[in-house]
Write a protein that holds these residues in place. Structure first.
Motif, short mmCIF file in Angstrom:
data_model
loop_
_atom_site.label_atom_id
_atom_site.label_comp_id
_atom_site.label_asym_id
_atom_site.label_seq_id
_atom_site.Cartn_x
_atom_site.Cartn_y
_atom_site.Cartn_z
N LYS A 149 0.73 -1.32 -0.07
CA LYS A 149 -0.12 0.07 -0.17
C LYS A 149 0.91 1.34 0.06
N LEU A 150 1.96 1.42 0.86
CA LEU A 150 2.79 2.34 0.99
C LEU A 150 3.49 2.70 -0.34
N LYS A 151 3.78 1.58 -0.93
CA LYS A 151 4.67 1.67 -2.31
C LYS A 151 3.68 2.26 -3.49
N ARG A 152 2.52 1.79 -3.37
CA ARG A 152 1.38 2.32 -4.39
C ARG A 152 1.23 3.81 -4.17
N GLY A 153 1.19 4.14 -3.05
CA GLY A 153 0.89 5.55 -2.50
C GLY A 153 1.93 6.47 -2.82
N ALA A 154 3.43 5.92 -2.86
CA ALA A 154 4.50 6.55 -2.81
C ALA A 154 4.70 7.02 -4.50
N LYS A 155 3.93 6.14 -5.39
CA LYS A 155 4.27 6.52 -6.77
C LYS A 155 3.33 7.68 -7.42
#
Ligand code: FES
Ligand code: FES
Length: 155
Positions: A149-155
């Motif tokens: 989730k964090l990665k998807r939000g970070a992109k």
């Protein structure tokens, strides 16, 4: 023999026999002690690093086989521990003794590069070779889901 290795984005020169495991080059010659020795037989995953982004067991990887491939260790994920997987690990409070954790994290990072939205069975399949004597498996799963989730939000 002398060789040049691409470690965490820097070229490092080492003097080692070609059959020395990459793990010992990292730990003993380059003082990158975040990568751990567990079994020495490709069974536990504690020594996992990436070669060109793919997880490998550095305890059974002769340094002469590395060539020009990029080696990434836990130290190379981010300068300040802010990689999304590291943040998720901290948020989910995964770590107990910590010994297996850099291998777990490196495996999780490689999984999320390949599958940004892994199912629970993807997570179990990818992490099944990383043994944790403290039994943190449930929190590892939770942290991988959170990291995705964090990665998807970070992109
Ligand atoms: S130390 Fe390499 S897999 Fe156990
Ligand atoms: S946290 Fe202790 S071995 Fe995994």
């Amino acid at each position: 023999m002398g060789m040049k290795l691409d470690i965490n984005g820097s070229v490092r020169e080492v003097e080692a026999s070609g059959d020395m495991p990459l793990l010992w080059v990292l730990r003993d010659l380059l003082q990158l002690s975040g990568t751990k020795y567990g079994c020495g037989m490709a069974q536990c995953g504690a020594c996992t690093v990436h070669l060109d982004g793919k997880p490998v067991r550095s305890c059974v990887t002769p340094v002469s086989s590395v060539g020009a491939r990029k080696v990434t260790t836990i130290e190379g994920l981010s300068p300040d521990g802010s990689h999304p997987v590291q943040r998720a690990w901290s948020e989910a409070d995964v770590v107990q003794c910590g010994y297996c954790q850099s291998g777990q994290i490196m495996t999780a990072v490689a999984l999320l590069e390949k599958k940004p939205d892994p199912t629970d069975s993807d997570i179990d399949a990818a992490l099944s070779g990383n043994i944790c004597r403290c039994g943190t498996y449930e929190r590892v799963r939770e942290a991988v889901r959170l990291a995705a989730k964090l990665k998807r939000g970070a992109k």
